[in-house]
Scaffold this active site. Structure first.
Site, PDB file in Angstrom:
ATOM      1  N   ALA A 119       0.837  -1.207   0.000  1.00  0.00           N
ATOM      2  CA  ALA A 119       0.000   0.000   0.000  1.00  0.00           C
ATOM      3  C   ALA A 119       0.870   1.253   0.000  1.00  0.00           C
ATOM      4  O   ALA A 119       0.368   2.348  -0.276  1.00  0.00           O
ATOM      5  CB  ALA A 119      -0.906  -0.004   1.220  1.00  0.00           C
ATOM      6  N   TYR A 149      10.922   3.143  -0.251  1.00  0.00           N
ATOM      7  CA  TYR A 149      10.320   1.802  -0.180  1.00  0.00           C
ATOM      8  C   TYR A 149       9.151   1.693  -1.168  1.00  0.00           C
ATOM      9  O   TYR A 149       9.037   0.719  -1.915  1.00  0.00           O
ATOM     10  CB  TYR A 149       9.862   1.568   1.267  1.00  0.00           C
ATOM     11  CG  TYR A 149       9.086   0.289   1.487  1.00  0.00           C
ATOM     12  CD1 TYR A 149       9.728  -0.940   1.492  1.00  0.00           C
ATOM     13  CD2 TYR A 149       7.712   0.329   1.723  1.00  0.00           C
ATOM     14  CE1 TYR A 149       9.018  -2.112   1.714  1.00  0.00           C
ATOM     15  CE2 TYR A 149       6.993  -0.838   1.948  1.00  0.00           C
ATOM     16  CZ  TYR A 149       7.654  -2.051   1.940  1.00  0.00           C
ATOM     17  OH  TYR A 149       6.942  -3.210   2.156  1.00  0.00           O
ATOM     18  N   ASN A 178      -0.776  -3.547   5.648  1.00  0.00           N
ATOM     19  CA  ASN A 178      -0.530  -3.802   7.085  1.00  0.00           C
ATOM     20  C   ASN A 178      -0.945  -5.196   7.539  1.00  0.00           C
ATOM     21  O   ASN A 178      -1.969  -5.372   8.195  1.00  0.00           O
ATOM     22  CB  ASN A 178      -1.245  -2.758   7.953  1.00  0.00           C
ATOM     23  CG  ASN A 178      -0.758  -1.364   7.659  1.00  0.00           C
ATOM     24  OD1 ASN A 178       0.439  -1.108   7.639  1.00  0.00           O
ATOM     25  ND2 ASN A 178      -1.677  -0.461   7.383  1.00  0.00           N
ATOM     26  N   LYS A 192       6.274  -3.564  13.145  1.00  0.00           N
ATOM     27  CA  LYS A 192       5.243  -2.655  12.634  1.00  0.00           C
ATOM     28  C   LYS A 192       4.235  -2.354  13.734  1.00  0.00           C
ATOM     29  O   LYS A 192       4.289  -2.941  14.819  1.00  0.00           O
ATOM     30  CB  LYS A 192       4.604  -3.269  11.409  1.00  0.00           C
ATOM     31  CG  LYS A 192       5.641  -3.445  10.331  1.00  0.00           C
ATOM     32  CD  LYS A 192       5.119  -4.052   9.079  1.00  0.00           C
ATOM     33  CE  LYS A 192       6.270  -4.673   8.313  1.00  0.00           C
ATOM     34  NZ  LYS A 192       6.571  -6.027   8.787  1.00  0.00           N
ATOM     35  N   ALA A 193       3.296  -1.440  13.429  1.00  0.00           N
ATOM     36  CA  ALA A 193       2.437  -0.872  14.480  1.00  0.00           C
ATOM     37  C   ALA A 193       1.713  -1.915  15.348  1.00  0.00           C
ATOM     38  O   ALA A 193       1.765  -1.821  16.582  1.00  0.00           O
ATOM     39  CB  ALA A 193       1.450   0.103  13.858  1.00  0.00           C
ATOM     40  N   LYS A 200       4.120  -3.023  23.684  1.00  0.00           N
ATOM     41  CA  LYS A 200       4.024  -1.941  24.677  1.00  0.00           C
ATOM     42  C   LYS A 200       2.947  -2.264  25.712  1.00  0.00           C
ATOM     43  O   LYS A 200       3.146  -2.056  26.913  1.00  0.00           O
ATOM     44  CB  LYS A 200       3.681  -0.616  23.975  1.00  0.00           C
ATOM     45  CG  LYS A 200       4.833  -0.066  23.141  1.00  0.00           C
ATOM     46  CD  LYS A 200       4.407   1.197  22.396  1.00  0.00           C
ATOM     47  CE  LYS A 200       5.472   1.649  21.421  1.00  0.00           C
ATOM     48  NZ  LYS A 200       5.105   2.864  20.698  1.00  0.00           N
ATOM     49  N   GLN A 220      -3.603   9.295  13.399  1.00  0.00           N
ATOM     50  CA  GLN A 220      -3.333   8.759  12.062  1.00  0.00           C
ATOM     51  C   GLN A 220      -4.089   7.424  11.926  1.00  0.00           C
ATOM     52  O   GLN A 220      -4.228   6.695  12.898  1.00  0.00           O
ATOM     53  CB  GLN A 220      -1.820   8.602  11.807  1.00  0.00           C
ATOM     54  CG  GLN A 220      -1.035   7.707  12.752  1.00  0.00           C
ATOM     55  CD  GLN A 220      -0.548   8.409  14.016  1.00  0.00           C
ATOM     56  OE1 GLN A 220      -1.220   9.281  14.551  1.00  0.00           O
ATOM     57  NE2 GLN A 220       0.605   8.008  14.521  1.00  0.00           N
ATOM     58  N   THR A 221      -4.583   7.152  10.725  1.00  0.00           N
ATOM     59  CA  THR A 221      -5.436   5.969  10.530  1.00  0.00           C
ATOM     60  C   THR A 221      -4.799   4.943   9.582  1.00  0.00           C
ATOM     61  O   THR A 221      -4.028   5.297   8.687  1.00  0.00           O
ATOM     62  CB  THR A 221      -6.803   6.374   9.929  1.00  0.00           C
ATOM     63  OG1 THR A 221      -6.566   7.138   8.740  1.00  0.00           O
ATOM     64  CG2 THR A 221      -7.617   7.183  10.920  1.00  0.00           C
ATOM     65  N   ARG A 285      -4.735   5.944   5.712  1.00  0.00           N
ATOM     66  CA  ARG A 285      -4.664   5.016   4.564  1.00  0.00           C
ATOM     67  C   ARG A 285      -5.655   3.891   4.768  1.00  0.00           C
ATOM     68  O   ARG A 285      -5.712   3.279   5.826  1.00  0.00           O
ATOM     69  CB  ARG A 285      -3.257   4.442   4.442  1.00  0.00           C
ATOM     70  CG  ARG A 285      -3.147   3.370   3.366  1.00  0.00           C
ATOM     71  CD  ARG A 285      -1.757   2.809   3.270  1.00  0.00           C
ATOM     72  NE  ARG A 285      -0.841   3.776   2.719  1.00  0.00           N
ATOM     73  CZ  ARG A 285       0.482   3.786   2.967  1.00  0.00           C
ATOM     74  NH1 ARG A 285       1.009   2.874   3.753  1.00  0.00           N
ATOM     75  NH2 ARG A 285       1.258   4.691   2.421  1.00  0.00           N
TER      76      ARG A 285
HETATM   77  P1  NAD Z   1      10.025  -9.566   6.766  1.00  0.00           P
HETATM   78  O1  NAD Z   1      11.043  -8.484   6.951  1.00  0.00           O
HETATM   79  O2  NAD Z   1       9.572 -10.302   7.969  1.00  0.00           O
HETATM   80  O3  NAD Z   1      10.526 -10.605   5.681  1.00  0.00           O
HETATM   81  C1  NAD Z   1      11.358 -10.262   4.603  1.00  0.00           C
HETATM   82  C2  NAD Z   1      12.464 -11.272   4.526  1.00  0.00           C
HETATM   83  O4  NAD Z   1      13.298 -10.967   3.387  1.00  0.00           O
HETATM   84  C3  NAD Z   1      13.384 -11.278   5.759  1.00  0.00           C
HETATM   85  O5  NAD Z   1      13.387 -12.535   6.386  1.00  0.00           O
HETATM   86  C4  NAD Z   1      14.743 -10.919   5.194  1.00  0.00           C
HETATM   87  O6  NAD Z   1      15.829 -11.583   5.826  1.00  0.00           O
HETATM   88  C5  NAD Z   1      14.602 -11.364   3.748  1.00  0.00           C
HETATM   89  N1  NAD Z   1      15.626 -10.712   2.938  1.00  0.00           N
HETATM   90  C6  NAD Z   1      16.014  -9.407   2.970  1.00  0.00           C
HETATM   91  N2  NAD Z   1      17.035  -9.218   2.164  1.00  0.00           N
HETATM   92  C7  NAD Z   1      17.337 -10.428   1.592  1.00  0.00           C
HETATM   93  C8  NAD Z   1      18.312 -10.859   0.680  1.00  0.00           C
HETATM   94  N3  NAD Z   1      19.226 -10.005   0.163  1.00  0.00           N
HETATM   95  N4  NAD Z   1      18.336 -12.164   0.319  1.00  0.00           N
HETATM   96  C9  NAD Z   1      17.446 -13.031   0.845  1.00  0.00           C
HETATM   97  N5  NAD Z   1      16.489 -12.681   1.718  1.00  0.00           N
HETATM   98  C10 NAD Z   1      16.447 -11.383   2.089  1.00  0.00           C
HETATM   99  O7  NAD Z   1       8.791  -8.865   6.032  1.00  0.00           O
HETATM  100  P2  NAD Z   1       7.292  -9.388   5.826  1.00  0.00           P
HETATM  101  O8  NAD Z   1       6.432  -8.567   6.699  1.00  0.00           O
HETATM  102  O9  NAD Z   1       7.246 -10.857   5.915  1.00  0.00           O
HETATM  103  O10 NAD Z   1       7.026  -8.911   4.325  1.00  0.00           O
HETATM  104  C11 NAD Z   1       7.153  -9.790   3.210  1.00  0.00           C
HETATM  105  C12 NAD Z   1       6.958  -8.995   1.925  1.00  0.00           C
HETATM  106  O11 NAD Z   1       5.687  -8.347   1.949  1.00  0.00           O
HETATM  107  C13 NAD Z   1       7.995  -7.890   1.712  1.00  0.00           C
HETATM  108  O12 NAD Z   1       8.304  -7.795   0.344  1.00  0.00           O
HETATM  109  C14 NAD Z   1       7.272  -6.636   2.152  1.00  0.00           C
HETATM  110  O13 NAD Z   1       7.790  -5.483   1.518  1.00  0.00           O
HETATM  111  C15 NAD Z   1       5.851  -6.951   1.719  1.00  0.00           C
HETATM  112  N6  NAD Z   1       4.856  -6.198   2.500  1.00  0.00           N
HETATM  113  C16 NAD Z   1       4.638  -6.517   3.816  1.00  0.00           C
HETATM  114  C17 NAD Z   1       3.691  -5.810   4.539  1.00  0.00           C
HETATM  115  C18 NAD Z   1       3.392  -6.131   5.977  1.00  0.00           C
HETATM  116  O14 NAD Z   1       2.493  -5.492   6.553  1.00  0.00           O
HETATM  117  N7  NAD Z   1       4.045  -7.097   6.605  1.00  0.00           N
HETATM  118  C19 NAD Z   1       2.975  -4.754   3.938  1.00  0.00           C
HETATM  119  C20 NAD Z   1       3.239  -4.451   2.618  1.00  0.00           C
HETATM  120  C21 NAD Z   1       4.173  -5.190   1.903  1.00  0.00           C
END
Ligand code: NAD
Length: 349
Positions: A119, A149, A178, A192-193, A200, A220-221, A285
């Site tokens: 998002a 990002y 999220n 994250k939040a 907390k 903030q929402t 958002r």
């Molecule tokens: P996370 O940080 O828990 O997992 C990401 C993983 O990628 C980590 O384990 C990290 O070690 C691995 N990683 C980073 N660099 C690397 C590399 N060079 N080689 C191999 N592995 C590598 O995050 P998540 O919350 O599980 O999110 C997963 C995906 O979803 C991400 O692409 C994130 O941007 C996307 N996303 C997540 C959310 C959310 O709310 N969690 C929201 C929007 C998008």
């Protein structure tokens, strides 16, 4: 149908990736997990787990060899505190990971490829008030994401589209809003939040100190989506024939103050909010789920109350364990001082 499909989950050591490996295994897939690190809180359910650095093309080629479907989740990311302070690092690392994973998938003739977008691709100018209009997929343009990002996510969405059009790689693009749940990072700066709030509130409960800090004024929402819904949405999208970006989140908008109150209610305590300076991200958002319902004939089912309760229970256990460990360590130090034995502190420096 999924039986026999060889799936690669990148980021399988992270929060969503770890859960996705387990989910795909339960659906009958053969799964390879890849990450730079092993999952932190529970062993991976993957048939095979490889420690690789996906910024390197050679590692991506290894990861995608003999694979039918890629679930591309690996990213250098975290909550607002992390995202708002590491723009160059995030852009560089994630562009390398995304471009090389796509290119390796093309070379290894992968059939389907799902990219985890966010998002955060949506423009800042549509998210300036707490009572925002929910974001539709087409609102991503004209583009003005808040952080590096979000820019990287938007560029990789385009790369997926072009790899599909130019090379016939069947790509799917999901924009998460999220995602939260147990077994996610809950401390250390990348949390994250929802996880930070659970930590907390759990600390407040277990230390009998009701004060919890909120970044900004708490008005903030956001909307929040429980991990089980995220997993089902991912698989439904991968199995669909829909190749455009699709929101995956809930459309229930809550303020961070409300998130704090809901968490306190789950914990069964009263809290006092202390407002402090801190990164807040966009002011408001929400996800417009019209297309999600239309394309997948489905939308997230788990209520925020239920999802928070499950997440809170797990995080409270983690906080309790950590407090017990600290107590034991301080008792050991006190005992060592009483007996005149040097403890580890005495050797420092
Ligand atoms: P996370 O940080 O828990 O997992 C990401 C993983 O990628 C980590 O384990 C990290 O070690 C691995 N990683 C980073 N660099 C690397 C590399 N060079 N080689 C191999 N592995 C590598 O995050 P998540 O919350 O599980 O999110 C997963 C995906 O979803 C991400 O692409 C994130 O941007 C996307 N996303 C997540 C959310 C959310 O709310 N969690 C929201 C929007 C998008």
């Amino acid at each position: 149908m999924s039986r026999g499909i060889k799936a690669l989950v990148t980021g399988a050591g992270g929060f969503i990736g770890h859960h996705l490996v387990k989910y795909l295994k339960e659906q009958g897939y053969w799964v390879r997990g890849v990450d730079r690190k092993l999952p932190q809180y529970a062993a991976s359910g993957a048939d095979e787990f490889r420690l690789l650095d996906l910024r390197k093309l050679g590692d991506c080629v290894q990861a995608t060899r003999d694979i039918d479907e890629v679930y591309a989740l690996a990213a250098d990311m975290g909550g607002m505190g992390f995202i708002s302070q590491h723009h160059a690092r995030i852009l560089r690392n994630n562009l390398l990971i995304s471009t090389h994973t796509l290119e390796a998938a093309r070379r290894n003739r992968v059939q389907r490829y799902l990219y985890a977008s966010s998002a955060c691709v949506y423009p800042e100018y549509l998210q300036e008030r707490p009572e925002v209009t929910a974001l539709r997929e087409e609102d991503a343009y004209p583009a003005q994401p808040q952080d590096a990002y979000g820019w990287e996510k938007l560029v990789t969405e385009r790369a997926c589209q072009h790899f599909r059009e130019d090379y016939g790689l069947e790509t799917r693009i999901v924009r998460f809003h999220n995602i939260y749940g147990p077994l996610g990072t809950w401390q250390g700066g990348r949390e994250k939040a929802p996880a930070a709030m659970c930590r907390k509130v759990a600390s407040a409960k277990l230390t009998n100190n009701p004060v919890i800090e909120i970044w900004g004024d708490g008005e903030q929402t956001r909307s929040f989506c429980y991990i089980d819904d995220c997993l089902e949405g991912i698989e439904r999208l991968m199995r669909s024939d829909y190749a455009e970006p699709l929101n995956l989140g809930t459309d229930r908008l809550v303020t961070i103050n409300e998130l704090a109150d809901l968490t306190a209610a789950v914990a069964g305590i009263a809290i006092e909010k202390k407002y402090v300076a801190g990164p807040q991200g966009v002011r408001g958002r929400n996800s417009d789920n019209t297309r999600l319902r239309d394309v997948l004939q489905w939308e997230p089912q788990v209520s925020l109350e239920e999802g928070l309760a499950r997440t809170y229970r797990w995080i409270e256990d983690q906080v309790r364990l950590q407090l017990n460990r600290k107590l034991l360590a301080s008792q050991r130090r006190a005992k060592a001082r009483r007996h005149g034995t040097p403890d580890e502190q005495s050797f420092a420096g």
